[in-house]
Design a protein around this motif. Structure first.
Motif, PDB file in Angstrom:
ATOM      1  N   ASN A 236       0.825  -1.213   0.000  1.00 37.19           N
ATOM      2  CA  ASN A 236       0.000   0.000   0.000  1.00 37.19           C
ATOM      3  C   ASN A 236       0.859   1.264   0.000  1.00 37.19           C
ATOM      4  O   ASN A 236       0.497   2.273  -0.601  1.00 37.19           O
ATOM      5  CB  ASN A 236      -0.926   0.011   1.214  1.00 37.19           C
ATOM      6  CG  ASN A 236      -1.973   1.090   1.105  1.00 37.19           C
ATOM      7  OD1 ASN A 236      -2.881   1.009   0.295  1.00 37.19           O
ATOM      8  ND2 ASN A 236      -1.843   2.135   1.919  1.00 37.19           N
ATOM      9  N   LEU A 237       2.017   1.201   0.669  1.00 39.66           N
ATOM     10  CA  LEU A 237       2.939   2.332   0.640  1.00 39.66           C
ATOM     11  C   LEU A 237       3.362   2.647  -0.786  1.00 39.66           C
ATOM     12  O   LEU A 237       3.396   3.818  -1.193  1.00 39.66           O
ATOM     13  CB  LEU A 237       4.166   2.022   1.499  1.00 39.66           C
ATOM     14  CG  LEU A 237       5.339   3.012   1.403  1.00 39.66           C
ATOM     15  CD1 LEU A 237       4.921   4.399   1.860  1.00 39.66           C
ATOM     16  CD2 LEU A 237       6.516   2.512   2.241  1.00 39.66           C
ATOM     17  N   LEU A 238       3.663   1.612  -1.550  1.00 33.87           N
ATOM     18  CA  LEU A 238       4.077   1.815  -2.936  1.00 33.87           C
ATOM     19  C   LEU A 238       2.963   2.479  -3.739  1.00 33.87           C
ATOM     20  O   LEU A 238       3.205   3.413  -4.524  1.00 33.87           O
ATOM     21  CB  LEU A 238       4.448   0.464  -3.551  1.00 33.87           C
ATOM     22  CG  LEU A 238       5.280   0.476  -4.827  1.00 33.87           C
ATOM     23  CD1 LEU A 238       6.588   1.213  -4.634  1.00 33.87           C
ATOM     24  CD2 LEU A 238       5.538  -0.964  -5.286  1.00 33.87           C
ATOM     25  N   LEU A 239       1.733   2.020  -3.533  1.00 37.39           N
ATOM     26  CA  LEU A 239       0.605   2.611  -4.249  1.00 37.39           C
ATOM     27  C   LEU A 239       0.314   4.026  -3.756  1.00 37.39           C
ATOM     28  O   LEU A 239      -0.014   4.923  -4.548  1.00 37.39           O
ATOM     29  CB  LEU A 239      -0.633   1.733  -4.070  1.00 37.39           C
ATOM     30  CG  LEU A 239      -1.775   1.983  -5.058  1.00 37.39           C
ATOM     31  CD1 LEU A 239      -1.361   1.596  -6.462  1.00 37.39           C
ATOM     32  CD2 LEU A 239      -3.013   1.207  -4.643  1.00 37.39           C
ATOM     33  N   ALA A 240       0.457   4.232  -2.450  1.00 35.69           N
ATOM     34  CA  ALA A 240       0.202   5.559  -1.881  1.00 35.69           C
ATOM     35  C   ALA A 240       1.196   6.595  -2.407  1.00 35.69           C
ATOM     36  O   ALA A 240       0.852   7.773  -2.561  1.00 35.69           O
ATOM     37  CB  ALA A 240       0.261   5.499  -0.357  1.00 35.69           C
ATOM     38  N   LEU A 241       2.428   6.173  -2.680  1.00 36.48           N
ATOM     39  CA  LEU A 241       3.415   7.092  -3.256  1.00 36.48           C
ATOM     40  C   LEU A 241       2.937   7.619  -4.605  1.00 36.48           C
ATOM     41  O   LEU A 241       3.194   8.774  -4.965  1.00 36.48           O
ATOM     42  CB  LEU A 241       4.760   6.383  -3.427  1.00 36.48           C
ATOM     43  CG  LEU A 241       5.546   6.096  -2.148  1.00 36.48           C
ATOM     44  CD1 LEU A 241       6.719   5.172  -2.438  1.00 36.48           C
ATOM     45  CD2 LEU A 241       6.043   7.400  -1.516  1.00 36.48           C
TER      46      LEU A 241
END
Length: 450
Positions: A236-241
């Motif tokens: 989710n961190l990758l997508l949130a970036l």
């Protein structure tokens, strides 16, 4: 045209089926979210305000947005713990009051250091609402209805966001101070609604005789050692970036291409409008479909939707097309991911789990603007948007590998939650409904703990 579409019998039936059967307290939370987001101007227009109105460079705008993210990251963990210890309601109300005050102050401060400091405080208070809100929904809504409830809450966010973004661009032409004050006012109204209409929902700790059935206490260390859950957080961190670029580098890139604040407001407002139109039909379409498949599709749509920005140049309509594509990915991803997090979280640690999940968004808002601003300034928009496409692809591949593990972990967590809630009911009062259990029939009692 939109009114006529909503008025058709088929659409009315679809809306009724999607919105029916949820607890009354959930709808008060929904209303408070809508009111808050109708005035949520500052975060969306912060980069434009700093570069176009105050004359700071893109790198400073990225730094300030990163400080907002740093404040959010700190509050994500702290607010999650507080939501479990002192309760969801006091945590949420305190966070909203702090957000209203710091947002109003931001409209009056001058100087790069003062602005940066106050933005940090806004981020600290603003993100403290997330774990408590998500935990309240998990407390009130049965497991089988949570994705639908999270979807409807996300719908409220974007009804407000779509309207506020479109209107804010016009208000900004008369001065940004009005935006700051209206944002603070809407947040204050939201706090009042929560205080008056939403009782505490935190599940009661079972007495000592039920401790064995309820399971051991869960601390932050336990959350961070939960492998499947932390993998979800990392993806989710990758997508949130990627999504973080919509309110940071996207307005700067559009401004650099000669487009105005009003044009950016209309383009980014399309995101909210499309979610308003698509959320309910797509929520019904998502029912019964593979969660892993939905997450894979959402990551690809989000990544390469932003990737279309590499072709936009100065054409506002191409930026709008880019927004339309990644919006579909957002609609698919948000409720699916939030439902997965609620499923993986033990009953008495929902605040902590939601806080760590929220940390991924906070870290993205801390890392994303700075990195995105540097890439935009020194490598250009084409490289930035292409990197977004690559990140979306990597996240999709991660969900391919993760799917089976999260299914097993989710089934185990649901079983443990059922045991915990059954123990609380049996010891506290026979026949009493537990938080998260099905609501009583119309006219009956609200779920226990609400």
């Amino acid at each position: 045209m939109l009114v006529a579409l909503v008025a058709t019998p088929r659409i009315r039936r679809l809306v009724k089926e999607t919105m029916g059967g949820l607890p009354r307290q959930f709808w008060w939370l929904w209303v408070s979210t809508l009111v808050n987001k109708l005035g949520a101007f500052v975060v969306t227009f912060l980069s434009f305000y700093l570069t176009a109105d105050r004359g700071y460079p893109a790198s400073y705008a990225g730094l300030v947005a990163s400080l907002f993210g740093l404040g959010s990251a700190i509050s994500a963990l702290g607010a999650g713990v507080l939501a479990d210890r002192i309760g969801r309601r006091p945590t949420l109300v305190a966070a909203q009051l702090g957000t209203a005050l710091s947002t109003a102050v931001l409209g009056f401060v001058n100087g790069p250091v003062a602005i940066a400091a106050v933005v940090f405080l806004v981020g600290l208070c603003n993100n403290a609402t997330r774990p408590a809100t998500s935990a309240i929904i998990a407390d009130l809504v049965p497991a089988e209805d949570r994705v639908r409830a999270y979807s409807l809450n996300y719908w409220a966010i974007n009804i407000g966001f779509g309207l506020s973004a479109a209107v804010a661009g016009l208000i900004a032409t008369q001065g940004y101070l009005t935006l700051f004050l209206l944002d603070a006012l809407s947040t204050l109204v939201c706090a009042v609604v929560i205080f008056l209409k939403i009782p505490e929902t935190r599940p009661a700790q079972p007495p000592a005789t039920a401790q064995g059935a309820a399971g051991p206490a869960v601390g932050l260390g336990t959350v961070f050692r939960d492998g499947p859950f932390m993998t979800v957080v990392g993806l989710n961190l990758l997508l949130a970036l990627i999504f973080q670029q919509s309110s940071t580098t996207l307005p700067v890139a559009m401004g650099g291409a000669g487009l105005s604040a009003t044009q950016y407001g209309l383009v980014i407002g399309l995101n909210g409008v499309l979610i308003v139109v698509l959320q309910i039909p797509l929520t019904r379409w998502m029912e019964g479909r593979s969660r892993t498949g939905l997450l894979i599709a959402s990551c690809l749509l989000a990544g390469w939707g932003f990737g279309l920005g590499a072709l936009a140049g100065s054409a506002a309509w191409l930026f709008a097309l880019s927004v339309a594509v990644w919006t579909v990915g957002e609609v698919l991803n948000a409720p699916t991911m939030m439902g997965l997090v609620a499923e993986l979280a033990p009953t008495h640690a929902r605040g902590r789990y939601q806080g760590v999940y929220s940390l991924s968004w906070s870290l993205a808002s801390f890392i994303g603007p700075g990195v995105g601003g540097v890439v935009l300034q020194y490598a250009g928009p084409g490289v930035l948007w292409s990197v977004c496409g690559v990140c979306g692809t990597v996240a999709a591949l991660g969900h391919v590998a993760l799917g089976r593990r999260t299914r097993r972990a989710g089934a185990r967590a649901v079983a443990e939650a059922a045991v915990t809630e059954a123990a609380v009911i049996e010891v506290a009062a026979p026949g009493m409904a537990a938080p998260g259990a099905a609501p009583a029939p119309a006219g009956g009692k609200a779920p226990a703990g609400a």
